[in-house]
Motif scaffolding. Structure first.
Motif, mmCIF file in Angstrom:
data_model
loop_
_atom_site.group_PDB
_atom_site.id
_atom_site.type_symbol
_atom_site.label_atom_id
_atom_site.label_comp_id
_atom_site.label_asym_id
_atom_site.label_seq_id
_atom_site.Cartn_x
_atom_site.Cartn_y
_atom_site.Cartn_z
ATOM 1 N N ALA A 1 0.560 -4.083 -2.927
ATOM 2 C CA ALA A 1 0.609 -4.066 -1.467
ATOM 3 C C ALA A 1 2.048 -4.115 -0.958
ATOM 4 O O ALA A 1 2.434 -3.329 -0.077
ATOM 5 N N THR A 2 2.852 -5.024 -1.499
ATOM 6 C CA THR A 2 4.248 -5.127 -1.060
ATOM 7 C C THR A 2 5.017 -3.866 -1.433
ATOM 8 O O THR A 2 5.840 -3.361 -0.655
ATOM 9 N N GLN B 1 7.061 -1.234 1.066
ATOM 10 C CA GLN B 1 8.473 -0.918 0.875
ATOM 11 C C GLN B 1 8.715 0.562 0.565
ATOM 12 O O GLN B 1 9.681 1.155 1.052
ATOM 13 N N SER B 2 7.835 1.156 -0.248
ATOM 14 C CA SER B 2 8.135 2.487 -0.807
ATOM 15 C C SER B 2 7.023 3.503 -0.647
ATOM 16 O O SER B 2 7.226 4.688 -0.937
ATOM 17 N N GLY B 3 5.836 3.073 -0.267
ATOM 18 C CA GLY B 3 4.706 3.984 -0.174
ATOM 19 C C GLY B 3 3.806 3.855 -1.382
ATOM 20 O O GLY B 3 3.934 2.933 -2.200
ATOM 21 N N GLN C 1 2.529 6.813 -11.579
ATOM 22 C CA GLN C 1 3.511 6.261 -10.653
ATOM 23 C C GLN C 1 4.632 7.271 -10.372
ATOM 24 O O GLN C 1 4.904 8.183 -11.168
ATOM 25 N N HIS C 2 5.283 7.087 -9.223
ATOM 26 C CA HIS C 2 6.464 7.899 -8.930
ATOM 27 C C HIS C 2 7.667 7.449 -9.756
ATOM 28 O O HIS C 2 8.553 8.253 -10.047
ATOM 29 N N GLN C 3 7.717 6.177 -10.097
ATOM 30 C CA GLN C 3 8.821 5.610 -10.875
ATOM 31 C C GLN C 3 8.228 4.852 -12.060
ATOM 32 O O GLN C 3 7.342 4.016 -11.892
ATOM 33 N N PHE C 4 8.717 5.159 -13.250
ATOM 34 C CA PHE C 4 8.184 4.485 -14.436
ATOM 35 C C PHE C 4 9.222 4.531 -15.549
ATOM 36 O O PHE C 4 10.169 5.334 -15.507
#
Length: 426
Positions: free
Chosen positions: A156-157, A161-163, A280-283
């Motif tokens: 959720a957080t 912050q990032s979508g 994920q977009h970042q991993f």
């Protein structure tokens, strides 16, 4: 990228191989583009020859006092010069047209790759281990349920912050992710002979072209306002270590590895795996790259697969290895093995590693070569890449496979030295 001369000599075989990948026949179109280029080059060469001859005639005409003829020749040379200058620009355009047409055509599959349309046509090569048997009655939970209840995964957080498709890891879950990455990089450098590299996470377009992400898959990349791209995988900077290079034969095979963050837009994955950490977009991922002589690349693929498997074996995870069909392989691959780990929370196998041999496909795009010890000629290297392995998906697999009935997570023994001796996350 392909050798247009090879396509000319093997047009039918080229089109048959593309058909296996679901692509239309392209040899005739590419040869026609090359014919235009060749014809234009011939005209330029003929014009240059006439210019040289006319320049010599000018001197003779002036020497004989024939000023009128000399002026005619001077005017002719000026026209030829203008034609050549315009023609050189046209030549660059014709070369660019041919390269652009070839740049979006995928690599050709090896003969033993199963023909198929999608993942349903992949072929199981082998299975390792057994599915876990849990000592509790309820159905196994998915990783995000366990992670959120432990206070170690905050979606959720991260979304605020990032979508979507981001997560914040906390506490011992964050430490577990770090432990997994360190364990992988240590295993590959200390036991498998890879050299650790810490590459840039931002690259220009050329390295992405070299490994085949550009121009065809630009929408899958994150581009910055400074014309840099966030790397979708460390394959890009690692493979490009040899871009434009001529290696000595004794430098091969070259094996490198990196533990990096990777960034992908997941443009074609709308609605898929929106819960949890699977997409994920970042991993983080531990990448393996090998640069070899052509005759060694197929053996190197088997070796690389074994290195990736060893990670899962040491973690005590059940998995299977699939040979991807022609319709499911990546753009630059000639043959690919996927390792699919068992996720009890999903009651399904999910990809956790891909190992691919690319032949000289990337090397031609990068102009990466080596010089055999007994030859003055250079030869394009072969390139291979593989995940050794995806850290986020390894975290998911550990959390789901090592869950306990009380919601705690047992730490695999091989990771405990990286976790300060911790045996259980709770």
């Amino acid at each position: 990228m392909f050798d247009i001369r090879w396509i000319r000599e093997n047009a039918d075989a080229f089109d048959r191989a593309l058909a296996k990948r679901g692509y239309e026949a392209s040899a005739a179109r590419l040869i026609a583009l090359d014919d235009s280029r060749r014809s234009h080059i011939t005209k330029l060469q003929e014009a240059q020859e006439r210019r040289n001859a006319a320049s010599k005639e000018i001197g003779k005409a002036k020497g004989s006092g024939d000023d009128a003829r000399a002026q005619e020749l001077i005017d002719e040379v000026a026209k030829i010069k203008a034609f050549i200058q315009a023609g050189e620009e046209e030549e660059r355009k014709l070369v660019a047209d041919l390269e652009a047409a070839m740049a979006v055509i995928p690599n050709l599959p090896l003969d033993d790759v199963p023909v198929g349309e999608d993942e349903d046509d992949n072929v199981r090569l082998k299975t390792h281990g057994e599915k876990p048997v849990f000592q509790f009655n309820e159905a196994p939970r998915e990783h995000y349920e366990l992670g959120e209840k432990l206070g170690g995964m905050d979606f959720a957080t991260a979304a605020r912050q990032s979508g979507s498709r981001f997560v914040i890891l906390k506490g011992q879950i964050a430490r577990l992710e770090r432990a997994l990455g360190q364990f992988m990089i240590d295993l590959h450098t200390q036991e498998h002979g890879y050299t650790e590299v810490s590459p840039p996470l931002l690259v220009h377009g050329d390295p992405l072209y070299g490994t085949g992400q550009l121009p065809k898959f630009g929408e899958d990349l994150f581009k910055t306002t400074t014309d840099h791209y966030l790397i979708p995988t460390a394959e890009v900077p690692l493979t490009n270590l040899v871009s434009g290079e001529i290696l000595a034969e004794d430098q091969l095979p070259l094996r490198v590895t990196a533990l990096t963050y990777c960034f992908r837009s997941e443009a074609g994955s709308a609605g898929r795996d929106t819960r949890g950490m699977l997409r994920q977009h970042q991993f983080q991922k531990c990448e393996l790259v090998s640069i070899t002589r052509p005759e060694e690349s197929l053996d190197e693929l088997e070796r690389m697969l074994g290195c990736a498997e060893k990670v899962l074996q040491k973690l005590g995870l059940h998995y299977r290895v699939m040979t991807l069909c022609t319709g499911d392989m990546g753009f630059g691959a000639r043959k690919t093995y996927d390792i699919e780990v068992w996720l009890p929370g999903q009651d399904a196998y999910r990809e956790i590693s891909s190992c691919s041999v690319c032949g000289d496909f990337q090397a031609r795009r990068m102009n990466a070569r080596y010089r055999p010890a007994d030859s003055k000629q250079t030869v394009h290297v072969h390139t291979l890449n593989g995940s050794g392995i995806a850290v986020g998906r390894a975290l998911i697999a550990v959390v789901e496979n090592y869950q306990n009935g009380d919601g705690t997570i047992t730490v695999p023994e091989v990771l405990r030295p990286y976790m300060g001796g911790l045996e259980k996350i709770g």
